[in-house]
Design an enzyme around this catalytic site. Sequence first.
Site, PDB file in Angstrom:
ATOM      1  N   ASP A 203       0.822  -1.210   0.000  1.00  0.00           N
ATOM      2  CA  ASP A 203       0.000   0.000   0.000  1.00  0.00           C
ATOM      3  C   ASP A 203       0.859   1.265   0.000  1.00  0.00           C
ATOM      4  OD1 ASP A 203      -2.751   1.196   0.515  1.00  0.00           O
ATOM      5  OD2 ASP A 203      -1.607   2.064   2.169  1.00  0.00           O
ATOM      6  N   GLU A 273       1.782  -0.064  -4.773  1.00  0.00           N
ATOM      7  CA  GLU A 273       0.893   1.018  -5.192  1.00  0.00           C
ATOM      8  C   GLU A 273       1.680   2.313  -5.141  1.00  0.00           C
ATOM      9  OE1 GLU A 273      -3.292   3.126  -3.888  1.00  0.00           O
ATOM     10  OE2 GLU A 273      -1.732   2.735  -2.436  1.00  0.00           O
TER      11      GLU A 273
HETATM   12  C1  BGC Z   1      -5.445   2.621  -0.077  1.00  0.00           C
HETATM   13  C2  BGC Z   1      -6.553   3.421   0.532  1.00  0.00           C
HETATM   14  C3  BGC Z   1      -6.088   3.903   1.890  1.00  0.00           C
HETATM   15  C4  BGC Z   1      -4.737   4.632   1.790  1.00  0.00           C
HETATM   16  C5  BGC Z   1      -4.108   4.809   3.127  1.00  0.00           C
HETATM   17  C6  BGC Z   1      -4.397   3.697  -0.254  1.00  0.00           C
HETATM   18  O1  BGC Z   1      -3.786   3.903  -1.287  1.00  0.00           O
HETATM   19  O2  BGC Z   1      -5.783   2.005  -1.286  1.00  0.00           O
HETATM   20  O3  BGC Z   1      -7.751   2.707   0.623  1.00  0.00           O
HETATM   21  O4  BGC Z   1      -7.032   4.776   2.413  1.00  0.00           O
HETATM   22  O5  BGC Z   1      -3.828   3.925   1.005  1.00  0.00           O
HETATM   23  O6  BGC Z   1      -3.603   3.588   3.563  1.00  0.00           O
END
Ligand code: BGC
Length: 516
Positions: A203, A273
């Site tokens: 993440d 991500e």
């Molecule tokens: C996740 C979100 C989350 C954020 C903070 C993101 O990119 O996909 O759902 O709120 O990270 O962790």
Amino acid sequence: MTTDALKWWETAVIYQIYPRSFQDSNDDGIGDLPGITSRLDYIAGLGVDAIWISPFFQSPQKDFGYDVSDYCQINPEYGSISDFDNLMTRAHELGLKVMIDIVPAHCSDEHAWFQESRQSRDNPKADWFHWVDPMPDGSAPTNWLSFFGGRAWTWEPRRQQYYLHNFLPSQPNLNHANADVQKALTDVAKFWFDKGVDGFRLDAVHTINADTAPYQNNKANVDFVPGDLPQQQQPFFRQLHDSAQLNQPAIQTFSEAFRAVADTYDDRFLMGELHGDDPVKASQTFTAPGRLHATYNFNLLAWAGLSVDELKTAITQAIEAFNGTGRLTFAFSNHDVPRSVSRQMNALNLTPKDQDALQLLLLQLETSLIGSTCVYQGEELGLEDVTDIPIDKMQDPWGIEFAPEFLGRDTCRTPMVWKANAPNGGFSNANSTWLPIAEGHLKRAGLEEASKPASIYQKYSNFLKWRRAQPAFTHANEMSEITGNAHQIIFDRISDQQTLRCCFDFKSLVATFEEA
Ligand code: BGC
């Protein structure tokens, strides 16, 4: 001539599960791990290669699991470790790889690490987060903003210092400059790899921060244009981030440490991500040798959808940097943006009569591009975004903060429906569910669609099974430039054994594939 298929993750179709909304098994109105296990046959029947499950770890759920208070425990409302083991066993029996979602950049303020760290300036975890003295006038150390609105710094009276958070104040950023933090997180990776997970979706890796004071201010984004950004994101994007707040070079020590752990196991996958001022450039850095295998590409996730011309530009921009590799993952939908078919119907001026054909076309397009693809639960049914959730039923903290002008992310997170006439569409037998069931989804219930030959589910399933037998998709990650008239996207997928011309026509809403 290349006769070997690529590695699984270089071409994988990954089905994203939002556990809270997939299937409830104990009638508390919240989806859980046994519920997912009971639906794995449905997912395997679709013909995808892997699942990615959004966080189910111990958490106060202020950001629905992206605020972890223990990375190696299951939040009781989702089940237990043995429920997870059962899920893994069944998924592997069905030939599905399992990816889970690790949040390395921040944890919950209820995590024992932060609870200890915030007590004083000299406890054993004092340096596990970003603690900074106030400026002489008492203000925060930099102009950094939180992605969810407001400042990225919150005051802690006990330490008389500010701490950093890129999202909610209850999601403090971990200090990756501290070797003990990195060790604690690589131990988490080992724990889950030892349980047999095949990969991680990591993440928000762009928000990992390993800097130490003095922190630099972000510069103004003088070229800022609001474009289609929701109002709530605009202050954040009025700043440039990559020279200070985000995508800092030190993040790569994290990527390398995680990769070193992954490489001690067979065939595991790390997908990060990543966002930023220049995400394609940052993705190249993050996926350099010895770092992450791939990054999750945002080009197709534009909040307001994309015209055909914009789709061509978005794809071309990513392909130019990564052609010949599996170092990127495309997605049209996830748990953070309005559902793909609604965004694209809007951007292409289509109406609900086109919904099925458009959704199938989008799925086929993203799955024909190089690299891996993430499909979000419900896309295989053509579920539309749910924009009529009453304010008092909203759950997303970001949406609640800015309602009613901004609906937040609940619109794509309502529970899956499985049977039109069952209580709560077959999601749960509870009296009420954590988010309301979308009445409009009932005519697209999962188990019913899966058995109809003309459904999106069946047509996509046929496509995925056919795709697995095409060397152009499985043996090489090469594609030609994009051509086609104003309503077409045409390209070739090319391997030593086969060249496939792929044509996506946004007027007839039909995809065709022809061998050259
Ligand atoms: C996740 C979100 C989350 C954020 C903070 C993101 O990119 O996909 O759902 O709120 O990270 O962790």
